[in-house]
Design an enzyme around this catalytic site. Structure first.
Site, PDB file in Angstrom:
ATOM      1  N   GLY A 195       7.316   4.037   3.833  1.00 55.03           N
ATOM      2  CA  GLY A 195       7.735   5.313   4.406  1.00 55.03           C
ATOM      3  C   GLY A 195       8.839   5.103   5.412  1.00 55.03           C
TER       4      GLY A 195
ATOM      5  N   VAL B  13       3.894  -0.845   4.221  1.00 60.42           N
ATOM      6  CA  VAL B  13       2.550  -1.234   4.639  1.00 60.42           C
ATOM      7  C   VAL B  13       1.935  -2.070   3.526  1.00 60.42           C
ATOM      8  CG1 VAL B  13       0.301  -0.456   5.407  1.00 60.42           C
ATOM      9  CG2 VAL B  13       2.328   0.903   5.935  1.00 60.42           C
TER      10      VAL B  13
ATOM     11  N   PHE C 149       8.937   4.369   8.457  1.00 61.48           N
ATOM     12  CA  PHE C 149       8.920   3.282   9.424  1.00 61.48           C
ATOM     13  C   PHE C 149       8.849   1.901   8.793  1.00 61.48           C
ATOM     14  CE2 PHE C 149       7.251   6.556  12.478  1.00 61.48           C
ATOM     15  CZ  PHE C 149       8.420   6.591  13.220  1.00 61.48           C
ATOM     16  N   GLY C 150       8.731   1.830   7.504  1.00 63.95           N
ATOM     17  CA  GLY C 150       8.672   0.520   6.873  1.00 63.95           C
ATOM     18  C   GLY C 150       7.596   0.480   5.807  1.00 63.95           C
TER      19      GLY C 150
ATOM     20  N   LYS D 143       1.808  -3.473   8.753  1.00 62.29           N
ATOM     21  CA  LYS D 143       3.006  -2.643   8.691  1.00 62.29           C
ATOM     22  C   LYS D 143       4.189  -3.516   9.035  1.00 62.29           C
ATOM     23  CE  LYS D 143       3.908   2.075  10.102  1.00 62.29           C
ATOM     24  NZ  LYS D 143       3.716   2.724   8.936  1.00 62.29           N
TER      25      LYS D 143
ATOM     26  N   LEU E 262       0.835  -1.204   0.000  1.00 62.62           N
ATOM     27  CA  LEU E 262       0.000   0.000   0.000  1.00 62.62           C
ATOM     28  C   LEU E 262       0.863   1.245   0.000  1.00 62.62           C
ATOM     29  CD1 LEU E 262      -2.712  -0.941   2.649  1.00 62.62           C
ATOM     30  CD2 LEU E 262      -3.048  -0.706   0.196  1.00 62.62           C
TER      31      LEU E 262
ATOM     32  N   ASP F  62       4.302  11.296  16.168  1.00 60.59           N
ATOM     33  CA  ASP F  62       4.420  11.468  14.713  1.00 60.59           C
ATOM     34  C   ASP F  62       3.083  11.878  14.109  1.00 60.59           C
ATOM     35  OD1 ASP F  62       5.860  11.629  12.405  1.00 60.59           O
ATOM     36  OD2 ASP F  62       5.777   9.474  11.957  1.00 60.59           O
TER      37      ASP F  62
END
Ligand SMILES: *[C@@H]1O[C@H](CO)[C@@H](O)[C@H](O)[C@H]1NC(C)=O
Ligand SMILES: *[C@@H]1O[C@H](CO)[C@@H](O)[C@H](O)[C@H]1NC(C)=O
Ligand SMILES: *[C@@H]1O[C@H](CO)[C@@H](O)[C@H](O)[C@H]1NC(C)=O
Ligand SMILES: *[C@@H]1O[C@H](CO)[C@@H](O)[C@H](O)[C@H]1NC(C)=O
Ligand SMILES: *[C@@H]1O[C@H](CO)[C@@H](O)[C@H](O)[C@H]1NC(C)=O
Length: 672
Positions: free
Chosen positions: A358, A363, A360-361, A380, A355, A478
């Site tokens: 970013g 998705v 953080f990893g 995620k 999807l 965040d």
């Protein structure tokens, strides 16, 4: 020359007399040899079907078959009288297994049914090394040779030859027949097809003709393959035996005679080709075929086994790969998913299920238990790198899993697999606010003012819940447009709460990492590295301005227009100072907005963006302002939004721009 009828009659009477008068003339025909008067020796035998087998396909065999009674070729004490004419026809069949057989067979005229010194291989059982070429042999042979033997001056490996006392042929020709005129058609002796041969000798003229043709050729070829003048008087004795000889050597074939017709002083009777005995199917060929088949089956079996074994190994390895190795502490926390299920849900983390990706990893979209309805989730995947701090983090995540609020994305569970940490969230079909403000995707249309205002209210309530209404204070760390997701009802849900904490716990304790997004990060974070509810409020302020203005908190200098500023908050404040705050509202709304709400959002945004944390309102206050429970004093907000915060953001930007965009500010050293 035209013969008068009277003389023709006279001749035929004479001929008849001559034939009938000669009591010694021989005339026989064997259509199959069951009842034939033959003298057999060596490997020769008559098979049940009637075929005469001279050799089977064993090596170094010699087989002879002679007509049981001798044939008179010369008059007793005939002196200079020419020998009898003779004519013979027979059908031979040579069956070879494999690539090449040998050595062939021969029609033989010999003084005895015992051929002294006969030897296999090149001599075809007719003669032998000790007798070959000896004038005392008194042997005439017409050989059908399937082997090229240079010692015997053979011309090729498939020839017919006329031999006198020696296997070195007087005349030889590659096997062929003339099909009308001079068209020569080659014939393969080893074709396993019945082949007919005719040998005719005229005693008076001394001409010997040899003709061959496959039996499927309807008529006897008019022109013989070999026609040679040969004086047989020195060779023939008064009585001779006629028959066949064959031999095998290192190469072997089965040699058969299927029918035989012979006559002296007249044309041999025609063989009925439709009544030929059958030759047995090549036994060795069959067994070889069976061996090949068995080998093929064995091979296939082995391959199948290997494939099966590999499949099992692969399956075991995959299972092992998908299996979770659990540490004790992991078992204590609820909401844990099995990696296997997540793997299945995302089709093995296929790129097509991605999807977004970013800081953080990645998705992935996933469907849990695909068979029982569509239970859609967003998974995620974060590369946690090290497990330092992971335990604490998972503990927190697991507890957050119990959190339920209509403005928070529901965390369904978590999974740790090797170095990876997976968080399973409810799936948000309408994507992020960021996509609806800045996206190019037609499925994410621009938000109306009413939607924007509702979204901001929702996010505020979600943050309030985290800050004040949950069991303990949870700092989101965040807050940004990208983390505000829209449910099916376009209601705002704040996602990714608490995640940044994982990164702050990072591997290296010497440097404390600050996670966050440029433009949303409160200035004190770069000094204290401590995320607080006030730093969340600062981020929310940036979000308020962003949503109202339709501009990112920090615009790359290249995108900034004359009328604006790279830093959104500085520009909005300037608009406010000029007394034209609404100039900052997203022009794409084309004036379709509630002015009071817009002013409220912009002033509140400025208020939350103040440099001094204690000057910012709490989320509870923010909610009260947004819901209209409390009125905001515009001038107060303007007074509070001191230039210091704006300048601070501006100076930190110059460092970060080299990495470009509104990405994470990355590692900021906590020390002064
Ligand atoms: C072939 O013939 C020879 C001689 O007659 C005999 O000993 C042998 O068993 C035969 N081989 C087969 C396979 O029939
Ligand atoms: C076969 O030939 C031999 C020798 O001439 C003779 O004695 C015998 O009777 C013949 N047998 C048959 C069945 O014709
Ligand atoms: C084969 O032919 C050559 C010449 O054509 C001759 O010299 C030689 O003697 C022949 N060999 C035999 C075995 O007859
Ligand atoms: C053919 O056979 C005869 C009789 O044995 C012999 O004298 C003569 O040399 C042979 N001819 C050839 C070309 O081998
Ligand atoms: C042999 O063949 C020649 C040429 O075809 C023919 O003229 C002659 O009559 C034949 N001789 C015999 C005995 O068949």
């Amino acid at each position: 020359m035209i013969v008068p009828p009277s003389s023709a009659l006279c001749l035929s009477v004479l001929f008849l007399l001559a034939v009938s008068c000669s009591a010694d003339d021989v005339d026989f025909i064997y259509q199959g040899f069951q009842h034939a008067n033959l003298t057999l020796d060596g490997s020769a035998s008559v098979l049940h079907g009637g075929a005469l087998q001279l050799t089977n396909d064993s090596n170094r065999l010699v087989g002879h078959a002679f007509h049981g009674s001798p044939v008179r070729f010369l008059e007793v004490g005939g002196g200079g009288r020419p020998p009898s004419s003779f004519s013979t026809a027979f059908v031979l069949d040579i069956v070879t297994v494999g690539s090449g057989g040998g050595h062939g067979l021969a029609f033989v005229v010999a003084p005895s049914t015992v051929l002294p010194g006969a030897s296999p291989e090149v001599y075809l059982g007719v003669l032998g090394p000790t007798t070959n070429g000896n004038p005392a042999n008194h042997v005439l042979a017409v050989e059908f040779d399937t082997v090229l033997d240079l010692e015997l001056n053979d011309t090729n490996g498939n020839h017919v030859g006329v031999d006198v006392n020696s296997l070195v042929s007087n005349v030889s020709e590659p096997v062929a027949y003339y099909a009308g005129g001079n068209a020569k058609v080659p014939v393969m002796l080893e074709s396993a097809q019945p082949i007919q041969a005719w040998i005719d000798y005229d005693g008076d003229s001394g001409v010997l003709n040899v003709t061959v043709a496959p039996v499927y050729v309807a008529d006897r070829p008019l022109r013989p393959l070999i026609s040679t003048k040969l004086d047989l008087r020195p060779i023939l004795r008064e009585e001779m035996y006629v028959g066949f000889s064959s031999a095998t050597g290192k190469l072997a074939s089965s040699h058969y005679i299927l029918a035989w017709s012979f006559r002296t002083n007249g044309l041999a009777r025609s063989i009925n080709l439709r009544r030929l005995p059958k030759v047995p199917k090549p036994r060795a060929a069959l067994s070889k075929l069976v061996i090949i088949k068995l080998a093929a089956v064995a091979c296939a079996g082995t391959l199948t086994l290997i494939a099966a074994a590999m499949a099992i190994l692969f399956w075991l390895r995959k299972r092992a790969k998908l299996a979770d190795t659990l540490e004790d502490w992991e078992l204590k926390h609820p909401h844990r998913f099995a990696y296997k299920d997540l793997y299945k849900a995302t089709k093995g983390f296929k790129a097509s299920e991605l999807l977004g990706a970013g800081g953080f990893g990645q998705v992935y979209k996933g469907v849990l238990r695909p068979r029982c309805g569509r239970d859609e989730v967003a998974i995620k995947r974060m590369s946690a790198g090290t497990t330092q701090g992971m335990k604490e983090f998972v503990a927190e995540i697991a507890s957050l899993g119990r959190m339920r609020h209509r403005n928070l994305v529901e965390l369904r569970g978590w999974c740790k697999h090797g170095q990876d940490l997976f968080l399973v969230y409810e799936f948000m079909p309408n994507g992020s606010v960021d996509a609806h403000l800045f996206g190019t995707d037609r499925r994410a249309p621009l938000l109306t003012w009413a939607q924007r205002f509702a979204v901001l209210g929702g996010v505020a309530r979600g943050l309030l819940y985290l800050h004040e209404e949950w069991e303990h204070v949870v700092v989101h760390r965040d807050v940004k447009a990208n983390n505000v997701l829209l449910g099916a009802d376009m209601g705002a849900r704040l996602g990714d709460f608490g995640l940044a904490r994982l990164y702050e716990h990072g591997a290296n304790h010497a440097t404390t990492r600050v996670a966050g997004t440029l433009g949303y990060m409160a200035p004190e974070l770069t000094v204290t590295s401590r995320a607080t509810t006030a730093t969340d409020v600062f981020s929310f302020g940036a979000l308020l301005l962003e949503v109202a203005c339709g501009r990112r908190p920090v615009v790359p200098p290249s995108e900034a227009t004359d009328d604006s500023d790279v830093i959104l908050v500085r520009w909005v404040r300037a608009c406010g100072v000029d007394g034209d705050l609404l100039r900052a509202v997203d022009p794409r709304l084309e004036g379709c907005y509630d002015e009071g709400e817009a002013k409220l959002v912009l002033w509140l945004g400025l208020m939350c963006s103040q440099a001094r944390p204690e000057a910012r309102p709490s989320m509870r206050q923010v909610c009260r302002y947004l819901s209209g429970e409390e009125a905001l004093r515009e001038d107060a907000a303007l007074v509070f939004s001191g230039a210091d915060s704006v300048e601070f953001i501006g100076s930190s930007l110059s460092i970060a721009w080299s990495s470009g965009g509104t990405m994470s500010a990355g590692s900021v050293n906590g020390g002064r």
